[in-house]
Design a protein around this motif. Structure first.
Motif, PDB file in Angstrom:
ATOM      1  N   LYS A 123      49.350 104.790  57.377  1.00  0.00           N
ATOM      2  CA  LYS A 123      49.279 105.994  58.214  1.00  0.00           C
ATOM      3  C   LYS A 123      50.554 106.828  58.129  1.00  0.00           C
ATOM      4  O   LYS A 123      50.499 108.052  58.083  1.00  0.00           O
TER       5      LYS A 123
ATOM      6  N   LEU B  66      41.388 101.076  49.550  1.00  0.00           N
ATOM      7  CA  LEU B  66      41.039 102.498  49.561  1.00  0.00           C
ATOM      8  C   LEU B  66      39.530 102.677  49.627  1.00  0.00           C
ATOM      9  O   LEU B  66      39.025 103.513  50.382  1.00  0.00           O
TER      10      LEU B  66
ATOM     11  N   ILE C 255      38.344 101.928  53.215  1.00  0.00           N
ATOM     12  CA  ILE C 255      38.710 103.015  54.134  1.00  0.00           C
ATOM     13  C   ILE C 255      37.775 104.203  53.949  1.00  0.00           C
ATOM     14  O   ILE C 255      37.253 104.762  54.911  1.00  0.00           O
ATOM     15  N   CYS C 256      37.541 104.578  52.701  1.00  0.00           N
ATOM     16  CA  CYS C 256      36.662 105.728  52.421  1.00  0.00           C
ATOM     17  C   CYS C 256      35.231 105.456  52.861  1.00  0.00           C
ATOM     18  O   CYS C 256      34.554 106.345  53.385  1.00  0.00           O
TER      19      CYS C 256
ATOM     20  N   LEU D 177      35.199 105.594  56.771  1.00  0.00           N
ATOM     21  CA  LEU D 177      35.442 106.942  57.301  1.00  0.00           C
ATOM     22  C   LEU D 177      34.529 108.000  56.687  1.00  0.00           C
ATOM     23  O   LEU D 177      34.605 109.179  57.056  1.00  0.00           O
TER      24      LEU D 177
ATOM     25  N   CYS E 188      34.509 109.361  53.636  1.00  0.00           N
ATOM     26  CA  CYS E 188      35.336 110.389  53.022  1.00  0.00           C
ATOM     27  C   CYS E 188      35.604 110.023  51.561  1.00  0.00           C
ATOM     28  O   CYS E 188      35.128 109.006  51.073  1.00  0.00           O
ATOM     29  N   THR E 189      36.368 110.858  50.886  1.00  0.00           N
ATOM     30  CA  THR E 189      36.791 110.569  49.518  1.00  0.00           C
ATOM     31  C   THR E 189      38.295 110.335  49.519  1.00  0.00           C
ATOM     32  O   THR E 189      38.992 110.747  50.456  1.00  0.00           O
ATOM     33  N   PRO E 190      38.832 109.709  48.470  1.00  0.00           N
ATOM     34  CA  PRO E 190      40.279 109.520  48.406  1.00  0.00           C
ATOM     35  C   PRO E 190      41.063 110.829  48.547  1.00  0.00           C
ATOM     36  O   PRO E 190      42.113 110.855  49.183  1.00  0.00           O
TER      37      PRO E 190
ATOM     38  N   ASP F  98      40.474 113.225  50.390  1.00  0.00           N
ATOM     39  CA  ASP F  98      40.536 113.623  51.800  1.00  0.00           C
ATOM     40  C   ASP F  98      41.700 112.968  52.537  1.00  0.00           C
ATOM     41  O   ASP F  98      42.162 113.496  53.558  1.00  0.00           O
ATOM     42  N   ILE F  99      42.174 111.831  52.030  1.00  0.00           N
ATOM     43  CA  ILE F  99      43.183 111.085  52.773  1.00  0.00           C
ATOM     44  C   ILE F  99      44.473 110.822  52.010  1.00  0.00           C
ATOM     45  O   ILE F  99      45.438 110.335  52.586  1.00  0.00           O
ATOM     46  N   LEU F 100      44.506 111.159  50.721  1.00  0.00           N
ATOM     47  CA  LEU F 100      45.703 110.917  49.920  1.00  0.00           C
ATOM     48  C   LEU F 100      46.349 112.217  49.479  1.00  0.00           C
ATOM     49  O   LEU F 100      45.671 113.214  49.243  1.00  0.00           O
ATOM     50  N   GLU F 101      47.660 112.169  49.337  1.00  0.00           N
ATOM     51  CA  GLU F 101      48.420 113.298  48.824  1.00  0.00           C
ATOM     52  C   GLU F 101      49.468 112.748  47.868  1.00  0.00           C
ATOM     53  O   GLU F 101      50.157 111.775  48.184  1.00  0.00           O
TER      54      GLU F 101
END
Length: 57
Positions: free
Chosen positions: A21, A33, A36-37, A40, A42-44, A46-49
């Motif tokens: 987090k 990963l 989590i996706c 939630l 979502c796609t990677p 959406d949550i990774l940078e």
């Protein structure tokens, strides 16, 4: 969903989820990963940078 609930569903410790987090994680298993996706919905992306290291060594 709380961080604690997510960590339980993903199957990792709350401590490791907190590291994810805060962005201080150095490595992430693909299976974590994926979980989590999936949870939630979502796609990677959406949550990774991506942030390159400032020190190349």
């Amino acid at each position: 969903m709380t961080l604690s609930e997510l960590s339980d569903q993903v199957g990792i410790t709350l401590s490791n989820m907190s590291i994810l987090k805060t962005g201080k994680v150095r490595a992430l298993r693909i299976s974590t990963l994926d979980a989590i996706c999936r949870i939630l919905d979502c796609t990677p992306a959406d949550i990774l940078e991506y942030r390159p290291d400032t020190d190349p060594h």
